[in-house]
Design a protein around this motif. Sequence first.
Motif, PDB file in Angstrom:
ATOM      1  N   TYR A 247       0.772  -1.200  -0.001  1.00 45.38           N
ATOM      2  CA  TYR A 247       0.001  -0.090  -0.148  1.00 45.38           C
ATOM      3  C   TYR A 247       0.888   1.213  -0.246  1.00 45.38           C
ATOM      4  N   CYS A 248       1.949   1.136   0.681  1.00 49.64           N
ATOM      5  CA  CYS A 248       2.788   2.172   0.508  1.00 49.64           C
ATOM      6  C   CYS A 248       3.399   2.497  -0.663  1.00 49.64           C
ATOM      7  N   ARG A 249       4.028   1.450  -1.296  1.00 50.19           N
ATOM      8  CA  ARG A 249       4.321   1.540  -2.806  1.00 50.19           C
ATOM      9  C   ARG A 249       3.359   1.887  -3.605  1.00 50.19           C
ATOM     10  N   PHE A 250       2.276   1.837  -3.206  1.00 50.00           N
ATOM     11  CA  PHE A 250       1.016   2.325  -4.301  1.00 50.00           C
ATOM     12  C   PHE A 250       1.003   3.829  -4.050  1.00 50.00           C
ATOM     13  N   ALA A 251       1.097   4.284  -2.706  1.00 46.42           N
ATOM     14  CA  ALA A 251       0.840   5.780  -2.716  1.00 46.42           C
ATOM     15  C   ALA A 251       2.010   6.443  -3.028  1.00 46.42           C
ATOM     16  N   VAL A 252       3.357   5.783  -2.968  1.00 46.36           N
ATOM     17  CA  VAL A 252       4.418   6.482  -3.798  1.00 46.36           C
ATOM     18  C   VAL A 252       4.255   6.579  -5.232  1.00 46.36           C
ATOM     19  N   SER A 253       3.606   5.428  -5.695  1.00 49.15           N
ATOM     20  CA  SER A 253       3.556   5.509  -7.327  1.00 49.15           C
ATOM     21  C   SER A 253       2.221   6.611  -7.565  1.00 49.15           C
ATOM     22  N   ARG A 254       1.771   7.191  -6.746  1.00 49.51           N
ATOM     23  CA  ARG A 254       0.707   8.186  -6.798  1.00 49.51           C
ATOM     24  C   ARG A 254       1.248   9.378  -6.229  1.00 49.51           C
ATOM     25  N   ASN A 255       2.369   9.658  -6.211  1.00 50.07           N
ATOM     26  CA  ASN A 255       3.280  10.706  -5.882  1.00 50.07           C
ATOM     27  C   ASN A 255       2.912  11.389  -4.471  1.00 50.07           C
ATOM     28  N   CYS A 256       2.702  10.471  -3.649  1.00 49.35           N
ATOM     29  CA  CYS A 256       2.266  10.569  -2.297  1.00 49.35           C
ATOM     30  C   CYS A 256       3.527  10.151  -1.463  1.00 49.35           C
ATOM     31  N   ILE A 257       3.769  10.668  -0.319  1.00 47.25           N
ATOM     32  CA  ILE A 257       4.491  10.317   1.065  1.00 47.25           C
ATOM     33  C   ILE A 257       3.485   9.659   1.843  1.00 47.25           C
ATOM     34  N   PRO A 258       3.786   8.169   1.988  1.00 44.56           N
ATOM     35  CA  PRO A 258       3.020   7.414   2.776  1.00 44.56           C
ATOM     36  C   PRO A 258       3.630   7.335   4.182  1.00 44.56           C
ATOM     37  N   ILE A 259       2.536   7.595   5.087  1.00 47.65           N
ATOM     38  CA  ILE A 259       2.744   7.431   6.472  1.00 47.65           C
ATOM     39  C   ILE A 259       1.980   6.274   7.093  1.00 47.65           C
ATOM     40  N   ALA A 260       2.946   5.319   7.514  1.00 42.12           N
ATOM     41  CA  ALA A 260       2.191   3.928   7.997  1.00 42.12           C
ATOM     42  C   ALA A 260       2.804   3.778   9.304  1.00 42.12           C
ATOM     43  N   PRO A 261       2.065   4.344  10.566  1.00 41.02           N
ATOM     44  CA  PRO A 261       2.876   4.037  11.744  1.00 41.02           C
ATOM     45  C   PRO A 261       2.874   2.293  12.305  1.00 41.02           C
ATOM     46  N   HIS A 262       1.806   1.524  11.836  1.00 43.10           N
ATOM     47  CA  HIS A 262       1.951   0.190  11.851  1.00 43.10           C
ATOM     48  C   HIS A 262       3.056  -0.739  11.329  1.00 43.10           C
ATOM     49  N   LEU A 263       3.702   0.283  10.629  1.00 39.21           N
ATOM     50  CA  LEU A 263       5.121  -0.535   9.898  1.00 39.21           C
ATOM     51  C   LEU A 263       6.371  -0.025  10.861  1.00 39.21           C
ATOM     52  N   LEU A 264       6.301   0.958  11.415  1.00 37.94           N
ATOM     53  CA  LEU A 264       7.211   1.632  12.184  1.00 37.94           C
ATOM     54  C   LEU A 264       7.310   1.250  13.790  1.00 37.94           C
ATOM     55  N   PHE A 265       6.057   1.584  14.312  1.00 36.46           N
ATOM     56  CA  PHE A 265       6.223   1.489  15.798  1.00 36.46           C
ATOM     57  C   PHE A 265       6.376   0.066  16.445  1.00 36.46           C
ATOM     58  N   PRO A 266       5.505  -1.082  15.656  1.00 35.96           N
ATOM     59  CA  PRO A 266       5.972  -2.421  16.205  1.00 35.96           C
ATOM     60  C   PRO A 266       7.238  -2.733  16.196  1.00 35.96           C
ATOM     61  N   GLN A 267       8.325  -2.009  15.542  1.00 37.82           N
ATOM     62  CA  GLN A 267       9.663  -2.539  15.462  1.00 37.82           C
ATOM     63  C   GLN A 267      10.421  -2.441  16.689  1.00 37.82           C
ATOM     64  N   PHE A 268       9.956  -1.352  17.578  1.00 44.07           N
ATOM     65  CA  PHE A 268      10.383  -1.010  18.764  1.00 44.07           C
ATOM     66  C   PHE A 268       9.517  -1.109  20.099  1.00 44.07           C
ATOM     67  N   MET A 269       8.115  -1.169  19.694  1.00 39.80           N
ATOM     68  CA  MET A 269       6.991  -1.317  20.919  1.00 39.80           C
ATOM     69  C   MET A 269       6.268  -2.636  20.540  1.00 39.80           C
ATOM     70  N   ASP A 270       5.881  -2.962  21.594  1.00 40.35           N
ATOM     71  CA  ASP A 270       5.432  -4.392  21.972  1.00 40.35           C
ATOM     72  C   ASP A 270       3.629  -4.007  21.621  1.00 40.35           C
ATOM     73  N   ASP A 271       3.087  -4.748  20.475  1.00 40.82           N
ATOM     74  CA  ASP A 271       1.640  -4.431  20.395  1.00 40.82           C
ATOM     75  C   ASP A 271       0.915  -5.210  21.329  1.00 40.82           C
ATOM     76  N   ASP A 272       1.323  -6.204  22.042  1.00 42.09           N
ATOM     77  CA  ASP A 272       0.733  -7.091  22.846  1.00 42.09           C
ATOM     78  C   ASP A 272       0.436  -6.470  24.213  1.00 42.09           C
ATOM     79  N   ASP A 273       1.386  -5.316  24.538  1.00 38.34           N
ATOM     80  CA  ASP A 273       1.409  -4.524  25.597  1.00 38.34           C
ATOM     81  C   ASP A 273       0.224  -3.572  25.411  1.00 38.34           C
TER      82      ASP A 273
END
Length: 141
Positions: free
Chosen positions: A56-82
């Motif tokens: 979906y982010c690639r799709f947004a880039v192909s439409r000349n947008c800057i994608p912001i996808a927090p669910h791809l960023l924050f779970p890398q260092f934050m526990d979604d189960d907490d």
Amino acid sequence: MSISKFNAEGYYDPTPYEALLRIEREARKAPYRPMVFICSPYAGDIERNIRKAQGYCRFAVSRNCIPIAPHLLFPQFMDDDDEQMRNLGLYFGMVLMSKCSEVWVFGRKITKGMSIEIEKAKQRSIPIRYFYERCEEVRCK
């Protein structure tokens, strides 16, 4: 932005200066790219949902947008189960959403987290666009 011809130690250094100047000139020529908030499932089949969100982010880039996808960023260092960490991640996402010109919702299934994001976008009068999983926009009749 001010670009210096001198390096951090005070010596004349034209190479980085010319490179940065060229980058700055090119950036001025580039068309405006709005930021769009990517709203898609994370929970459940996490690996599959991450791959979809990346698409979906690639799709947004192909439409000349800057994608912001927090669910791809924050779970890398934050526990979604907490629960506390998850709520904090949702809050961070809402802050990022406030900087976006639109919210793009992907897929037919709306998760609890997505519904929170959609509701917040409505409260803030941020335009919401809906897409099927294959990135075709949902057209209302």
